[in-house]
Motif scaffolding. Structure first.
Motif, mmCIF file in Angstrom:
data_model
loop_
_atom_site.group_PDB
_atom_site.id
_atom_site.type_symbol
_atom_site.label_atom_id
_atom_site.label_comp_id
_atom_site.label_asym_id
_atom_site.label_seq_id
_atom_site.Cartn_x
_atom_site.Cartn_y
_atom_site.Cartn_z
ATOM 1 N N VAL A 126 3.521 9.735 -6.057
ATOM 2 C CA VAL A 126 3.319 10.992 -6.309
ATOM 3 C C VAL A 126 4.314 12.062 -7.611
ATOM 4 O O VAL A 126 5.298 11.568 -7.651
ATOM 5 C CB VAL A 126 3.470 12.489 -5.176
ATOM 6 N N THR B 209 8.062 7.898 -4.409
ATOM 7 C CA THR B 209 7.136 5.955 -4.304
ATOM 8 C C THR B 209 7.109 6.527 -2.880
ATOM 9 O O THR B 209 8.130 6.273 -1.941
ATOM 10 C CB THR B 209 7.349 5.579 -5.132
ATOM 11 N N LYS B 210 6.109 6.513 -2.012
ATOM 12 C CA LYS B 210 5.556 5.830 -0.929
ATOM 13 C C LYS B 210 4.979 4.716 -0.857
ATOM 14 O O LYS B 210 3.890 4.578 -0.402
ATOM 15 C CB LYS B 210 5.827 7.259 0.233
ATOM 16 N N LYS C 93 0.868 -0.972 -0.493
ATOM 17 C CA LYS C 93 0.161 -0.070 0.052
ATOM 18 C C LYS C 93 0.667 1.040 0.171
ATOM 19 O O LYS C 93 2.138 1.329 0.981
ATOM 20 C CB LYS C 93 -1.151 0.360 1.052
ATOM 21 N N GLY C 94 0.108 3.025 -0.301
ATOM 22 C CA GLY C 94 1.062 3.501 -0.366
ATOM 23 C C GLY C 94 0.417 4.626 -1.702
ATOM 24 O O GLY C 94 -0.502 4.036 -1.910
ATOM 25 N N GLN C 95 1.392 5.337 -1.676
ATOM 26 C CA GLN C 95 1.501 5.744 -2.763
ATOM 27 C C GLN C 95 2.249 6.990 -3.308
ATOM 28 O O GLN C 95 3.526 6.812 -3.628
ATOM 29 C CB GLN C 95 0.879 7.829 -2.255
ATOM 30 N N THR D 295 -1.174 12.837 -7.711
ATOM 31 C CA THR D 295 -0.914 11.449 -6.527
ATOM 32 C C THR D 295 -1.291 10.111 -7.153
ATOM 33 O O THR D 295 -2.735 10.279 -7.286
ATOM 34 C CB THR D 295 -1.652 11.278 -5.451
ATOM 35 N N ASP D 296 -1.233 9.337 -7.205
ATOM 36 C CA ASP D 296 -2.105 7.820 -7.325
ATOM 37 C C ASP D 296 -2.197 6.882 -6.354
ATOM 38 O O ASP D 296 -0.518 6.721 -5.638
ATOM 39 C CB ASP D 296 -1.355 6.839 -8.544
ATOM 40 N N GLU D 297 -2.795 6.756 -6.007
ATOM 41 C CA GLU D 297 -2.969 5.468 -4.721
ATOM 42 C C GLU D 297 -2.581 3.592 -4.875
ATOM 43 O O GLU D 297 -3.111 3.464 -6.370
ATOM 44 C CB GLU D 297 -4.516 5.302 -4.063
ATOM 45 N N LYS E 9 -2.682 0.071 -4.109
ATOM 46 C CA LYS E 9 -3.545 -0.584 -2.979
ATOM 47 C C LYS E 9 -3.520 -2.607 -3.517
ATOM 48 O O LYS E 9 -4.392 -2.793 -4.344
ATOM 49 C CB LYS E 9 -4.937 -0.427 -2.498
#
Length: 362
Positions: free
Chosen positions: A43, A300-301, A39-41, A238-240, A242
């Motif tokens: 940007v 990327t996080k 999971k994360g984002q 921002t792209d989620e 999951k």
């Protein structure tokens, strides 16, 4: 990262803490299924470049603006933070054109009065005193009575009784009859316009009678500045992330959010989790990590967790989830799918029984 032995030891300890015993060790009487979550984002900084002609009324100092030759070749540093919104405006070299306006002195002829300073006005207005009644009770402002002689004589007598002695009627300016006309307009039915005093024209409200108005093009300054403005805009997107997709392992995902310790991952070459993440999610990550149109920077996080799902032969109605945590592995017990359906069936049966009882009592 957890291994099979750690998982079985954690489940064994969990069962013993509950005061239960097992006939045999878990090593040969259990099945372990491993699952991974990510999971994360992501940007991204998306850059757009544009040019447009600009016009400023009056003088304008553009000397402090950056200058460029070709908008596509202009170089600026990459953003330190892709999540930051940035806009840079520049001036194309040699495009500044400062000139005198065609109006000369900042004024143009008033379009409403066409430079005359006056506009047409109605000389008369309806009389406010007799608007809802007859201006003259005999001629109605026409100058002659529409009544026959006998009717006129009869009307004259009634006028004396109705209003002749009250002072609210006067001699008609049109037909000359006494005590029949409105005291304000004297039977005319209209009064002189108070704005133009009956002149038929009044000062133009747009130019106040001057015949000239401020030239909008130059804002009354008599000068304009034109130039080509280049704009570079950097917008964060921002792209989620999951993975697996929402809906997959729903209950396990909820439990992982509550109990697991997620490990950050950067997906760089020196990231120890890179191989695991790529192995588990390579096909799903590939389109997410592909550079997007006009993307110039990215952050990327992400967080990764790998957990175990354990089925024990002696407890067929239970599922044990084992999650990595900062201390010992965290074990969470949940009913097995078969047990869940059994419980749901029992609850449904009880509800139906209650409905039947209520109907029987009613």
């Amino acid at each position: 990262m957890l291994g099979d032995e750690e998982v079985l030891e954690a489940v064994q300890g969990y069962i013993e803490e509950r005061g239960e015993s097992l006939a045999e060790t878990l090593s040969g009487a259990s099945a372990i299924t491993w699952h991974s979550l990510l999971k994360g984002q992501i940007v991204r900084s998306i850059e757009s470049r544009s040019e447009e002609k600009r016009l400023h009324p009056g003088p304008l100092d553009l000397s402090g603006h950056p200058v460029y030759d070709t908008i596509g070749d202009y170089q600026i540093p990459r953003p330190r933070d892709p999540a930051e919104q940035r806009t840079r405006k520049m001036v194309r070299r040699g495009s500044i054109d400062e000139r005198s306006c065609a109006c000369g002195n900042g004024e143009v002829r008033c379009p409403r009065c066409e430079g005359e300073g006056k506009i047409r006005c109605e000389q008369h207005q309806p009389c406010g005193s007799c608007r809802n009644s007859t201006c003259c009770l005999l001629c109605d402002g026409a100058g002659r009575s529409a009544l026959k002689p006998a009717e006129t004589q009869a009307a004259g007598g009634s006028l004396q009784k109705a209003g002749g002695d009250t002072g609210d009627r006067t001699r008609c300016y049109e037909c000359g009859e006494s005590d029949v006309a409105c005291v304000t307009c004297r039977g005319r039915g209209r009064v002189q316009c108070t704005t133009c005093q009956g002149d038929g024209s009044r000062p133009c409200p747009d130019c106040a009678g001057d015949g000239k108005v401020t030239h909008e093009h130059c804002a009354g300054t008599g000068r304009t500045v034109e130039w080509t403005e280049g704009t570079i805009t950097r917008t964060p997107r921002t792209d989620e992330v999951k993975l697996p997709e929402p809906g997959v392992l729903y209950w396990a995902r909820r439990l992982a959010d509550q109990h697991a310790t997620w490990t950050p991952t950067t997906l760089t070459d020196d990231d120890p989790l890179r191989a695991c993440v790529q192995k588990d999610f390579a096909s799903a990550l590939k389109p997410l990590l592909r550079p997007q149109h006009q993307e110039i920077a990215r952050r990327t996080k992400l967080e990764y967790v790998r957990f175990a799902k354990v089925a024990v032969d002696e407890h067929p109605h239970r599922i044990y989830y084992v999650f990595p945590s900062r201390g010992l592995p965290k074990v969470v017990m949940r009913p097995s799918p078969k047990r869940t359906w059994q419980i749901a069936g029992i609850v449904t049966g009880l509800l139906l029984l209650l409905v039947l009882i209520n109907r029987f009592i009613a």
